[in-house]
Scaffold this active site. Structure first.
Site, short mmCIF file in Angstrom:
data_model
loop_
_atom_site.label_atom_id
_atom_site.label_comp_id
_atom_site.label_asym_id
_atom_site.label_seq_id
_atom_site.Cartn_x
_atom_site.Cartn_y
_atom_site.Cartn_z
N SER A 105 0.97 -1.22 0.05
CA SER A 105 -0.02 -0.09 0.13
C SER A 105 0.81 1.27 -0.10
O SER A 105 1.75 1.42 0.80
CB SER A 105 -0.89 -0.07 1.23
OG SER A 105 -1.58 1.23 1.30
N GLY A 106 0.65 2.19 -0.77
CA GLY A 106 1.40 3.37 -0.98
C GLY A 106 2.61 3.18 -1.85
O GLY A 106 3.46 4.13 -1.86
N THR A 110 -1.71 2.62 -7.73
CA THR A 110 -3.13 3.38 -8.18
C THR A 110 -2.37 4.50 -9.40
O THR A 110 -3.01 4.55 -10.43
CB THR A 110 -3.75 4.03 -7.26
OG1 THR A 110 -4.02 3.19 -6.53
CG2 THR A 110 -4.99 4.62 -7.78
N ASN A 155 -0.56 5.60 3.15
CA ASN A 155 -0.79 6.62 1.97
C ASN A 155 -2.13 7.57 2.12
O ASN A 155 -3.32 7.04 2.56
CB ASN A 155 -1.22 5.53 0.83
CG ASN A 155 -1.49 5.94 -0.34
OD1 ASN A 155 -1.27 7.22 -0.92
ND2 ASN A 155 -1.76 5.16 -1.52
N SER A 158 -5.22 5.97 -0.26
CA SER A 158 -4.86 4.60 -0.38
C SER A 158 -6.26 3.98 -0.94
O SER A 158 -7.43 4.45 -0.50
CB SER A 158 -4.64 4.25 0.89
OG SER A 158 -4.73 2.72 1.07
N SER A 159 -6.20 3.33 -2.09
CA SER A 159 -7.40 2.48 -2.20
C SER A 159 -7.69 1.55 -1.49
O SER A 159 -6.93 0.45 -0.76
CB SER A 159 -7.06 1.81 -3.67
OG SER A 159 -6.40 2.62 -4.56
N GLY A 385 -2.49 -3.25 -1.81
CA GLY A 385 -1.16 -4.11 -2.08
C GLY A 385 -1.24 -4.71 -0.17
O GLY A 385 -2.03 -4.84 0.52
N GLU A 387 -0.42 -6.10 3.29
CA GLU A 387 -0.67 -4.83 4.33
C GLU A 387 -0.41 -5.65 5.48
O GLU A 387 -0.75 -6.50 5.76
CB GLU A 387 -1.92 -4.44 4.33
CG GLU A 387 -2.36 -2.97 3.94
CD GLU A 387 -3.63 -2.59 3.99
OE1 GLU A 387 -4.53 -3.30 4.44
OE2 GLU A 387 -3.98 -1.66 3.35
N1 LIG Z 1 4.66 8.24 -10.23
C1 LIG Z 1 4.36 8.85 -9.39
N2 LIG Z 1 4.94 10.38 -9.42
C2 LIG Z 1 4.53 11.06 -8.09
N3 LIG Z 1 4.06 10.57 -7.03
C3 LIG Z 1 3.65 9.17 -6.99
C4 LIG Z 1 3.78 8.48 -8.18
N4 LIG Z 1 3.39 7.15 -7.55
C5 LIG Z 1 3.00 7.25 -6.58
N5 LIG Z 1 3.04 8.59 -6.00
C6 LIG Z 1 2.69 9.19 -4.65
O1 LIG Z 1 2.64 8.23 -3.75
C7 LIG Z 1 1.13 8.13 -3.24
C8 LIG Z 1 0.63 7.06 -3.20
O2 LIG Z 1 0.28 6.36 -4.52
P1 LIG Z 1 -0.60 5.06 -4.80
O3 LIG Z 1 -0.87 4.86 -6.27
O4 LIG Z 1 -2.16 5.83 -4.15
O5 LIG Z 1 -0.31 4.01 -4.00
P2 LIG Z 1 -1.00 2.54 -3.68
O6 LIG Z 1 -2.22 2.72 -4.84
O7 LIG Z 1 0.05 1.62 -4.16
O8 LIG Z 1 -1.65 2.59 -2.45
C9 LIG Z 1 0.12 8.97 -4.28
O9 LIG Z 1 -0.57 9.77 -3.93
C10 LIG Z 1 1.46 9.97 -4.94
O10 LIG Z 1 1.38 11.10 -3.98
MG LIG Z 2 -4.04 2.40 -4.77
#
Ligand SMILES: Nc1ncnc2c1ncn2[C@@H]1O[C@H](COP(=O)(O)OP(=O)(O)O)[C@@H](O)[C@H]1O
Ligand SMILES: [Mg+2]
Length: 1045
Positions: A105-106, A110, A155, A158-159, A385, A387
């Site tokens: 996660s994070g 997403t 996060n 977070s989804s 992810g 957790e």
């Molecule tokens: N490619 C990226 N560029 C900039 N920031 C990113 C990128 N990927 C993730 N982040 C940062 O990380 C945070 C968490 O990403 P997210 O995709 O929501 O994580 P996950 O879905 O794996 O939990 C986002 O809110 C963003 O701020």
């Molecule tokens: Mg996510």
């Protein structure tokens, strides 16, 4: 292979090239790259992405354009490159794709999924229809995030649900629509959040973003701290603007196709959930002392009732009591406060999760593809992810199970399957060891002996069931399992672990050990909602809320229980797996560099753990030893046989020989290739790209060739057509010309023939016909007309008087000449008749007149007056006067003229009268008084006469000098009848001397006088000559001026 493109790279861009291949160097490489903002690294075709936690300027249209035009290895590693490979493979090779994004996660899953989608949206087809589909697909993200994402410790966005989205394309690669599957929303979050976390974004967005009017209608307060369900500590998230996100949500829902009404209803249901949390329950006691519960403040329930059209009393009853229904009877029992709170929270969670499902279904309705055509599919999996929380419950268990399954996909497709294939194909291979998590999956999902099966069993088992009986069962069953631990099993192994609570069990997941607290496992798995509540919801007038609880319909009520949450999840994961296995996988392995969401911080320890459980090192090893690409000989030959002259355009040999031939012709290094039993293996992707590039070039050549042939063929056909047409046209033209010519000739021939035949016929038949009948007729007619004309003329002849010049006009024009001639003829005839009637005397008179006319006509002005007057000759009565007859003397013959004339004195110009006689031989001039004094002039001595042209009677008688009288000089006389006199004189001279007397008509003449001569000048006087009056004036001695009046 040239590696120049790698020279400027930081570390190695593909871990396959790492030297030495150890965990430490791998981490170093990732760190080095991360610190230089290179977050992407390849392991072959797997993309490793390290969350940058900062905006990098490596996205957007410019980069999309760049990556779309290059092959995988030509540019820096990028998520766009992976998306491009997947999309092109889908479009060009007709292979369904899936993009598997895994990580904690994070870690950025997403974000990665959004980047992939935006890339695909940017490069796939264009057009109004396509754009609206794209828009809908892209706009589904903010909607799902608003309702399904929340701030967690790890996060901020977070989804809290799993998402698998199929994007469907037509054969051209234009998007047609899609389908979203959601997995298990973390609904416990609706009623309770950990410290520092938030509820789902939508609640905050609604409170911050709705205008006052909307809030009032939804019966909400703007201040979020007033809501029990919202964590009081963390209402705001850094860098997140709830109010503007609310606007974005509204826009997105409209783009997707939600109606205003639907949007409103969704908000109403959301508001209801929020308000449910504020329904406070208080202790009450029933008459029999049994504890019961009631609503502390009726206002909240009242407002909820108004909001969704529900009877508040009924709602209260549903919340605070429970109806037990058996086959025979219904028993209503009161709920304690705890139970009622549980019921309330269960209701809130249920409403919310069902609302979320409804939203996903509604989005799917909009983006659903309804054409029946064949589609290609690209699936994007963004699932929560792995957790590990402090306190892990059923949700984490399920989430981690899912991640376990995904890891299995990865292992199956990249590690296991690949190695097994080498073995199958007889490629020399040293096995790379890796951890196969199949055993853990089994532990959880085995149909009879899996943890989920056990849980279900406990839920269904009659009798006293609790979480601890469930744990006991697990302990009993898995005491020997190497991936299962609990207090009991530890005790058995004499281990001692503080972190393991009594009510916990631990699973050694592929990604680490996770301790789960069994508390509420049974409940959550059962996922039961008291029927009273669902029935109460079904009674609501609110259409959306009502539709969320179909089982509340008493008619639908069945006593059969729905499948448990665990079972549902297991089956949907199974479907997902099946789906993923059917597609070509593309991996994105997301890595979280630190626990604090901080930029530029790389915690080696944390990354090492992830790298380990993601099996990155094994991945690299297999990759490095193995071959990047493989394909069955047949398919390979089909694709690349155009690269060799021996296999193109026809190849009759075996497929493998064909492939060997193609690759041999390209002089590929043998290290790069391995020939399996059924497949060809190519070691590095560069080789494949080289092949692809060659193929592309060759295709260009072939296309040019085809173009050339086609153009040539088209031109030839065109030319032939033109030629044919030209021949046709000219043949028609010639034919036509000849036809015309022939027609003309034929017409001429016919004409000539007709003439000849006519002529012949006429010749033949002349004997039978009167030739020249027409002419005869014409002549006859003409003659009869002429006769008629002449006869009429005869009857209308004018009088015979010669003075009558009238003549009848010709009746036809063609007679006019004849008529004119006849007129002249007639006139001459008249004249002849006239002449024939004349006596000799008349003839003589006329002769004289004629002579006068010859002499004077047109010359002398007095001539015309003389014409009608007959020449008398005797004007002095000579016949009757014998005295005067004497003047004639002895002269024979008659006196031709006797007249009194005036003689002009040449000396002074005075006049005196004289008698003049003309006889056949002489001119005798005598004085009237003295008849003795007479001058006799013989006619032969008259040399000439001069007269004036005027009307006067002046004339000069010029005498020849040698005559006797001549010595006296010429005579200047004036006669009244000068014309007659001179005419007769002329004739007499002609008779007597055969000489023509010169008669000169002139104004100036000279008169001889004795020895000299006098010039006579006659001038016309101003009187105009009425009377013949003369006045002579002597001008000097030699000039006499005569003025004629
Ligand atoms: N490619 C990226 N560029 C900039 N920031 C990113 C990128 N990927 C993730 N982040 C940062 O990380 C945070 C968490 O990403 P997210 O995709 O929501 O994580 P996950 O879905 O794996 O939990 C986002 O809110 C963003 O701020
Ligand atoms: Mg996510």
């Amino acid at each position: 292979m040239d590696m120049a493109f790698l020279e400027s790279s930081i570390g190695v861009e593909d871990l396959v090239l790492l030297e030495p291949l150890e965990e430490e160097s791998l981490l170093k490489n990732l760190q080095l790259r991360y610190e230089n903002k290179e977050i992407y690294t390849y392991i072959g075709n797997v993309l490793v992405s390290v969350n940058p936690y900062q905006e990098l300027s490596i996205y957007g249209p410019e980069f999309i354009a760049k990556y779309r035009d290059y092959t995988f290895y030509e540019l820096k590693p990028h998520i766009y490159a992976l998306a491009n490979v997947a999309y092109q493979s889908l479009r060009d090779q007709d292979r369904d794709q899936c993009i598997l994004i895994t990580g904690e996660s994070g870690a950025g899953k997403t974000e990665a999924s959004k980047l992939v989608m935006s890339y695909v949206a940017a490069v796939c087809g264009k057009g109004e229809q396509v754009n609206s589909v794209k828009e809908q697909l892209l706009q589904s993200n903010p909607v799902l995030e608003a309702f399904g994402n929340a701030k967690t410790i790890r996060n901020n966005n977070s989804s809290r649900f799993g998402k698998y989205m199929d994007i469907e394309f037509d054969f051209k690669g234009s998007p047609l629509g899609g389908d979203i599957t959601n997995y298990l929303l973390e609904k416990s979050r609706v009623v309770k959040q950990l410290e520092g976390e938030r509820n789902f974004h939508i609640f905050y967005q609604l409170l911050a973003g709705a205008d006052a009017q909307l809030l009032k209608a939804l019966k909400l307060e703007r201040d979020s701290s007033g809501y029990t369900y919202l964590n009081r500590e963390a209402p705001r998230v850094d860098g997140m603007d709830d109010a503007s996100n609310f606007k974005a949500l509204q826009g997105a829902m409209i783009v997707i196709g939600f109606s205003e009404e639907e949007f409103r209803q969704v908000l109403e249901v959301t508001a209801m959930v929020l308000k449910l949390g504020n329904v406070e329950l208080a202790d009450e006691f029933q008459a029999n002392g049994v504890p019961a519960s009631g609503i502390r403040d009726g206002r909240g329930v009242q407002e909820i009732g108004e909001l969704v059209g529900l009877n508040s009393v009924e709602l209260e009853r549903a919340l605070c009591s429970r109806t037990m229904e058996t086959a025979k009877e219904k028993v209503v029992t009161a709920l304690s406060v705890i139970q009622a709170q549980y019921a309330r929270d269960a209701l809130a969670k249920n409403i919310y999760s069902r609302l979320f499902n409804w939203i996903v279904t509604r989005i799917n309705e909009s983006i659903k593809v309804d054409t029946g055509e064949k589609r290609k599919v690209m699936g994007v999996l963004d699932i929560y992810g792995f957790e590990i929380l402090e306190d892990n419950s059923f949700e984490q268990f399920v989430i981690n199970y899912c991640n376990e399954k995904l890891q299995q996909v990865f292992i199956e497709l990249t590690l296991k399957e690949e190695q097994e294939e080498y073995k199958r194909e007889g490629i020399p291979w040293t096995k790379v060891d890796y951890f196969d998590n199949g055993v853990i999956c089994d532990l959880i999902e085995h149909n009879q002996r899996g943890i989920l099966a056990m849980l279900d069993e406990e839920c269904l088992r009659p009798g006293v069931v609790s979480d601890s009986t469930f744990l006991a069962k697990l302990n009993q069953l898995f005491s020997k399992h190497e991936h299962y631990e609990s207090k009991v099993t530890q005790n058995a192994q004499r281990q001692y672990d503080h972190s393991m609570g009594l009510g916990c069990f631990r699973i050694c997941h592929y990604a680490g050990k996770v301790t789960y607290n069994v508390n509420s496992f049974i409940d959550k798995n059962n996922d039961l909602l008291f029927r009273d509540l669902s029935q109460a919801m079904w009674k609501a007038r609110h259409p959306l809320l009502r539709s969320l609880f179909p089982e509340g319909d008493p008619k639908q009520a069945s006593l059969k229980r729905p499948p448990t949450a665990g079972a549902q999840f297991k089956s949907s994961v199974a479907i997902l797996m099946k789906n993923l296995y059917s597609k070509n996988p593309n991996y994105i392995r997301c890595i979280k560099p630190n626990e604090h969401q901080r930029r530029a911080q790389f915690s080696s320890a944390l990354v090492a753990v992830q790298a380990r459980y993601l099996g990155l090192l094994e991945n690299v090893r297999v990759r490095r030893a193995g071959y990047a690409y493989r394909q069955a000989y047949g398919a390979f030959l089909e694709r690349y046989r155009l690269l060799s002259r021996s296999t193109w355009p026809r190849w009759n040999g075996g497929e493998r020989e064909g492939v060997e031939k193609v690759l041999g012709d390209l002089s590929m290094s043998s290290e790069e290739l391995a020939f399996g039993k059924t497949k060809i293996f190519i070691r590095s992707p560069k080789t494949l790209f080289y092949l692809e590039e060659q193929r592309r070039l060759r295709l260009h050549q072939l296309a040019t060739l085809i173009q050339k042939m086609y153009r040539g063929w088209r031109c030839r056909i065109h030319y032939q057509l033109m030629r044919k047409s030209q021949i046709l046209i000219s043949s028609w033209f010639r034919g036509n010309m000849q036809k015309k010519r022939y027609e003309k000739m034929k017409a001429s021939a016919l004409l000539i023939q007709a003439f000849v035949r006519g002529w012949k016929a006429r010749k033949n038949y002349r004997k039978y016909f009167r030739s020249g009948a027409a002419l005869t007729l014409a002549n006859f007619i003409y003659r009869s007309i002429a006769r008629k004309f002449l006869l009429r003329l005869k009857d209308n002849l004018p009088s015979t008087s010669i003075l009558d010049k009238t003549w009848p006009a010709a009746p036809y024009k063609y007679f006019s000449t004849a008529n004119h001639e006849l007129q002249k003829l007639f006139y001459r005839w008249k004249c002849k008749k006239f002449r024939d009637r004349l006596s000799p005397k008349q003839v003589e008179t006329l002769r004289e007149k004629l002579c006068a006319s010859e002499l004077f006509k047109g010359k002398k002005a007095s001539y015309p007056q003389s014409v009608p007057i007959p020449f008398h000759g005797d004007y002095i009565g000579l016949q009757r006067n014998p005295k005067l007859q004497q003047l004639k003397g002895g002269e024979e013959g008659p006196v031709l003229v006797a007249e009194t004339v005036m003689k002009v004195n040449r000396g002074n110009g005075k006049t005196s009268s004289r008698i003049l006689l003309l006889t056949k031989g002489h001119v005798i001039i005598t004085d009237t008084k003295n008849s003795q004094a007479k001058t006799v002039i013989a006619l032969d001595s008259v040399a000439g006469v001069s007269v004036t042209s005027f009307k006067d009677g002046l004339f000069s008688l010029h005498l020849s000098e040698i005559s006797s009288v001549g010595s006296k000089g010429d005579f200047l006389l004036v006669s009244e009848h000068v014309v007659e006199l001179l005419t007769k004189m002329y004739r007499a001279v002609l008779d007597a001397t055969q000489r023509q007397l010169p008669v000169t008509v002139t104004e100036e003449f000279s008169v001889r006088f004795k020895e000299s001569s006098v010039a006579v000048k006659v001038i016309q006087g101003p009187g105009g000559g009425g009377k013949r009056k003369l006045s002579c004036k002597k001008k000097g001695s030699r000039c006499l001026e005569v003025t004629v009046q």
